[in-house]
Write an enzyme that holds these catalytic residues in place. Structure first.
Site, PDB file in Angstrom:
ATOM      1  N   PRO A 287       0.531  -1.316   0.134  1.00  0.00           N
ATOM      2  CA  PRO A 287       0.056  -0.155  -0.115  1.00  0.00           C
ATOM      3  C   PRO A 287       1.211   1.245  -0.363  1.00  0.00           C
ATOM      4  O   PRO A 287       1.823   1.420   0.729  1.00  0.00           O
ATOM      5  CB  PRO A 287      -0.672  -0.114   1.371  1.00  0.00           C
ATOM      6  CG  PRO A 287      -0.433  -1.445   2.113  1.00  0.00           C
ATOM      7  CD  PRO A 287       0.184  -2.455   1.532  1.00  0.00           C
ATOM      8  N   ASP A 288       0.270   2.576  -0.256  1.00  0.00           N
ATOM      9  CA  ASP A 288       1.271   3.972  -0.450  1.00  0.00           C
ATOM     10  C   ASP A 288       0.245   3.958   0.422  1.00  0.00           C
ATOM     11  O   ASP A 288      -0.447   4.130   1.107  1.00  0.00           O
ATOM     12  CB  ASP A 288       0.965   4.801  -1.762  1.00  0.00           C
ATOM     13  CG  ASP A 288      -0.573   5.193  -1.782  1.00  0.00           C
ATOM     14  OD1 ASP A 288      -1.353   4.864  -1.239  1.00  0.00           O
ATOM     15  OD2 ASP A 288      -0.425   5.264  -3.423  1.00  0.00           O
ATOM     16  N   PHE A 289       0.656   5.739   0.911  1.00  0.00           N
ATOM     17  CA  PHE A 289       0.715   6.899   2.499  1.00  0.00           C
ATOM     18  C   PHE A 289      -1.349   7.242   1.320  1.00  0.00           C
ATOM     19  O   PHE A 289      -1.370   7.090   3.186  1.00  0.00           O
ATOM     20  CB  PHE A 289       1.480   7.797   2.344  1.00  0.00           C
ATOM     21  CG  PHE A 289       2.333   7.114   2.840  1.00  0.00           C
ATOM     22  CD1 PHE A 289       2.733   5.879   3.875  1.00  0.00           C
ATOM     23  CD2 PHE A 289       3.715   8.084   3.309  1.00  0.00           C
ATOM     24  CE1 PHE A 289       3.893   5.451   4.453  1.00  0.00           C
ATOM     25  CE2 PHE A 289       5.109   7.445   4.255  1.00  0.00           C
ATOM     26  CZ  PHE A 289       4.616   6.392   4.876  1.00  0.00           C
ATOM     27  N   ARG A 290      -1.427   7.699   0.387  1.00  0.00           N
ATOM     28  CA  ARG A 290      -1.961   8.549   0.216  1.00  0.00           C
ATOM     29  C   ARG A 290      -3.347   8.206  -0.022  1.00  0.00           C
ATOM     30  O   ARG A 290      -4.278   9.130  -0.402  1.00  0.00           O
ATOM     31  CB  ARG A 290      -1.450  10.003  -0.430  1.00  0.00           C
ATOM     32  CG  ARG A 290      -0.994  11.061   1.085  1.00  0.00           C
ATOM     33  CD  ARG A 290      -0.044  11.782   0.178  1.00  0.00           C
ATOM     34  NE  ARG A 290       0.991  12.675   1.426  1.00  0.00           N
ATOM     35  CZ  ARG A 290       2.528  11.822   1.639  1.00  0.00           C
ATOM     36  NH1 ARG A 290       2.976  10.497   0.648  1.00  0.00           N
ATOM     37  NH2 ARG A 290       2.996  12.396   2.450  1.00  0.00           N
TER      38      ARG A 290
ATOM     39  N   ASN B  84      10.961   5.134  -3.006  1.00  0.00           N
ATOM     40  CA  ASN B  84      10.775   3.398  -1.769  1.00  0.00           C
ATOM     41  C   ASN B  84      11.923   3.425  -0.654  1.00  0.00           C
ATOM     42  O   ASN B  84      12.790   3.293  -1.101  1.00  0.00           O
ATOM     43  CB  ASN B  84      10.128   2.785  -3.180  1.00  0.00           C
ATOM     44  CG  ASN B  84       8.812   3.406  -3.588  1.00  0.00           C
ATOM     45  OD1 ASN B  84       8.108   4.506  -3.494  1.00  0.00           O
ATOM     46  ND2 ASN B  84       8.613   3.035  -4.844  1.00  0.00           N
TER      47      ASN B  84
ATOM     48  N   ASP C  44      10.968  -0.391  -0.473  1.00  0.00           N
ATOM     49  CA  ASP C  44      11.227  -2.049  -0.571  1.00  0.00           C
ATOM     50  C   ASP C  44      11.827  -2.675  -1.049  1.00  0.00           C
ATOM     51  O   ASP C  44      12.126  -3.558  -0.855  1.00  0.00           O
ATOM     52  CB  ASP C  44       9.270  -2.397  -0.652  1.00  0.00           C
ATOM     53  CG  ASP C  44       9.068  -1.144  -2.322  1.00  0.00           C
ATOM     54  OD1 ASP C  44      10.508  -1.387  -3.054  1.00  0.00           O
ATOM     55  OD2 ASP C  44       8.057  -0.833  -2.617  1.00  0.00           O
TER      56      ASP C  44
ATOM     57  N   HIS D  58      15.111   7.875   0.592  1.00  0.00           N
ATOM     58  CA  HIS D  58      14.054   7.692   2.337  1.00  0.00           C
ATOM     59  C   HIS D  58      14.864   6.633   2.716  1.00  0.00           C
ATOM     60  O   HIS D  58      14.138   5.917   3.719  1.00  0.00           O
ATOM     61  CB  HIS D  58      12.937   7.931   1.984  1.00  0.00           C
ATOM     62  CG  HIS D  58      11.967   9.060   1.112  1.00  0.00           C
ATOM     63  ND1 HIS D  58      10.848   9.315   1.234  1.00  0.00           N
ATOM     64  CD2 HIS D  58      13.032  10.512   1.835  1.00  0.00           C
ATOM     65  CE1 HIS D  58      11.188  10.413   0.571  1.00  0.00           C
ATOM     66  NE2 HIS D  58      11.749  11.139   0.340  1.00  0.00           N
TER      67      HIS D  58
HETATM   68  P1  CNA Z   1       1.593   8.466  -1.477  1.00  0.00           P
HETATM   69  O1  CNA Z   1       1.949  10.438  -0.537  1.00  0.00           O
HETATM   70  O2  CNA Z   1       1.356   7.610  -1.527  1.00  0.00           O
HETATM   71  O3  CNA Z   1       1.940   8.942  -3.184  1.00  0.00           O
HETATM   72  C1  CNA Z   1       0.993   7.754  -3.832  1.00  0.00           C
HETATM   73  C2  CNA Z   1       1.273   7.960  -5.481  1.00  0.00           C
HETATM   74  O4  CNA Z   1       1.207   7.242  -6.662  1.00  0.00           O
HETATM   75  C3  CNA Z   1      -0.423   8.814  -5.594  1.00  0.00           C
HETATM   76  O5  CNA Z   1      -0.422  10.177  -6.197  1.00  0.00           O
HETATM   77  C4  CNA Z   1      -1.259   7.651  -5.875  1.00  0.00           C
HETATM   78  O6  CNA Z   1      -2.331   8.010  -6.656  1.00  0.00           O
HETATM   79  C5  CNA Z   1       0.088   7.068  -6.754  1.00  0.00           C
HETATM   80  N1  CNA Z   1      -1.092   5.942  -6.924  1.00  0.00           N
HETATM   81  C6  CNA Z   1      -0.641   5.004  -6.089  1.00  0.00           C
HETATM   82  N2  CNA Z   1      -1.260   3.706  -6.881  1.00  0.00           N
HETATM   83  C7  CNA Z   1      -0.795   3.887  -8.052  1.00  0.00           C
HETATM   84  C8  CNA Z   1      -1.033   3.176  -9.585  1.00  0.00           C
HETATM   85  N3  CNA Z   1      -1.307   1.465  -8.916  1.00  0.00           N
HETATM   86  N4  CNA Z   1      -0.991   3.449 -10.211  1.00  0.00           N
HETATM   87  C9  CNA Z   1      -0.966   5.015 -10.254  1.00  0.00           C
HETATM   88  N5  CNA Z   1      -0.916   5.845  -8.865  1.00  0.00           N
HETATM   89  C10 CNA Z   1      -0.401   5.210  -8.460  1.00  0.00           C
HETATM   90  O7  CNA Z   1       3.795   8.142  -1.800  1.00  0.00           O
HETATM   91  P2  CNA Z   1       4.749   9.299  -2.427  1.00  0.00           P
HETATM   92  O8  CNA Z   1       5.861   7.715  -2.806  1.00  0.00           O
HETATM   93  O9  CNA Z   1       4.439   9.971  -3.139  1.00  0.00           O
HETATM   94  O10 CNA Z   1       5.293   8.973  -0.744  1.00  0.00           O
HETATM   95  C11 CNA Z   1       7.150   9.386  -0.383  1.00  0.00           C
HETATM   96  C12 CNA Z   1       6.609   8.319   0.973  1.00  0.00           C
HETATM   97  C13 CNA Z   1       5.672   7.489   0.670  1.00  0.00           C
HETATM   98  C14 CNA Z   1       8.129   8.179   0.848  1.00  0.00           C
HETATM   99  O11 CNA Z   1       9.074   8.581   2.296  1.00  0.00           O
HETATM  100  C15 CNA Z   1       8.372   6.661   1.093  1.00  0.00           C
HETATM  101  O12 CNA Z   1       8.950   6.236   1.854  1.00  0.00           O
HETATM  102  C16 CNA Z   1       6.717   6.253   1.516  1.00  0.00           C
HETATM  103  N6  CNA Z   1       6.030   4.899   1.268  1.00  0.00           N
HETATM  104  C17 CNA Z   1       6.638   3.622   1.217  1.00  0.00           C
HETATM  105  C18 CNA Z   1       6.240   2.928   0.909  1.00  0.00           C
HETATM  106  C19 CNA Z   1       7.106   2.006  -0.624  1.00  0.00           C
HETATM  107  O13 CNA Z   1       8.827   1.921  -0.777  1.00  0.00           O
HETATM  108  N7  CNA Z   1       6.630   0.924  -1.387  1.00  0.00           N
HETATM  109  C20 CNA Z   1       4.942   2.360   0.358  1.00  0.00           C
HETATM  110  C21 CNA Z   1       4.499   3.349   1.614  1.00  0.00           C
HETATM  111  C22 CNA Z   1       4.689   4.508   1.271  1.00  0.00           C
END
Ligand code: CNA
Length: 283
Positions: A13-16, A87, A89, A106
């Site tokens: 899962p992402d954050f937002r 990321n 991960d 990060h």
């Molecule tokens: P965020 O703020 O959660 O934004 C994610 C963005 O990606 C949003 O605009 C979503 O609409 C978009 N999105 C998500 N899934 C999809 C998809 N399948 N197709 C198209 N668009 C999509 O995450 P950011 O990376 O911008 O924020 C930075 C933070 C999140 C960092 O500090 C990371 O460490 C942190 N994070 C990382 C992970 C990971 O490593 N996978 C997971 C969750 C959070």
């Protein structure tokens, strides 16, 4: 530039993202507000919520997806100057992008540091503890061990400053799967020369694509994987992608051979969209 959105198709899962993002599903972490999970002051009082998240994200649980392999293919073709990722991960490494091509802005779980004596350890040493829901402790001084993930207010890794020389040299910038809400990472989007096309592949318009478009910005809105698939199709890289993914699945071979004039074909494709509005989509 990449963010959590390139890993949601891998199941992380992402954050937002409303509904599915971690910020919408915080009950299990029992924290007062979302950012607390990455705050040092909170961590020193209660490290458990961070380790609950760490357990989820620890390398080994997930596999790279099509978007990661597209970035790997750019590297194989000699086109990737650098991949700046937010990321944590580690999927870029698993996809075969060498560490010298990566800026893990990060931080990473690959290494960890004792919060008391500052000794460094391989992250793998604490995998067992994290998977068993235990807060890892330093084998030398018993201090709490913190994986080398950058918390709010902490310095970014030295490698982040490669952006000073990388961004002025870039002749194309992909921004994939990020909300561009976290600084200083987000500001890198403005660090390429104004003549350089910026290509956003994301569910929604973010950062300067929402509030300060350039004439040569391109946005492919929607799912990251289908956006990348469309680009790969237009570039006629389909076969190479399939070969690469198959090879990686079978864990054999060295990945795709670098080949013929990639930059030319990439710019031909982008040329098709020059002059279109930022809302334009491929295909
Ligand atoms: P965020 O703020 O959660 O934004 C994610 C963005 O990606 C949003 O605009 C979503 O609409 C978009 N999105 C998500 N899934 C999809 C998809 N399948 N197709 C198209 N668009 C999509 O995450 P950011 O990376 O911008 O924020 C930075 C933070 C999140 C960092 O500090 C990371 O460490 C942190 N994070 C990382 C992970 C990971 O490593 N996978 C997971 C969750 C959070």
């Amino acid at each position: 530039m990449a963010g959590a959105g390139i890993s949601t198709p891998s199941g992380i899962p992402d954050f937002r993202s409303p509904g599915s993002g971690l910020y919408s599903n915080l009950e299990q972490y029992n924290i007062p507000y979302p950012e607390a999970i990455f705050e040092l002051m909170y961590f020193f009082v209660n490290p458990k919520p961070f380790f609950t998240l760490a357990k989820e994200l620890y390398p080994g649980n997930y596999r790279p997806n099509y978007a990661h392999y597209f970035l790997r293919l750019l590297h194989d073709k000699g086109l990737l100057l650098r991949l700046y990722t937010q990321n944590i991960d580690g999927l870029e490494r698993v996809a075969g992008i060498p560490p010298d091509k990566l800026v893990e802005a990060h931080g990473t779980f690959a290494t960890a540091t004792c919060t008391v004596c500052r000794r460094k350890f391989p992250g793998e040493d604490f995998r067992g503890d994290v998977m068993a829901d235990k807060v890892p402790h330093c084998p030398v001084c018993t201090g709490v061990i913190k994986p080398d993930i950058v918390f709010f207010g902490e310095e970014l890794p030295q490698r982040f400053f490669l952006h000073v020389t990388d961004f002025p040299m870039a002749d194309l910038l992909f921004i994939i799967g990020t909300s561009l809400e976290v600084e200083p990472f987000a500001s890198l989007a403005g660090a390429v020369r104004s003549s350089v096309p910026r290509v956003l592949i994301n569910r929604d318009l973010v950062g300067p694509f929402a509030w300060q478009q350039r004439y040569n910005d391109v946005a492919q809105l929607g799912d990251v994987v289908s956006g990348v698939e469309k680009l790969v199709e237009l570039l006629d890289w389909n076969e190479e992608m399939q070969t690469l993914i198959q090879k990686e699945k079978e864990k054999v071979g060295r990945g795709s051979e670098p080949c013929f004039p990639p930059s030319v074909s990439l710019f031909l494709v982008l040329g098709l969209f020059r002059g279109e509005q930022v809302h334009a989509c491929w295909g």
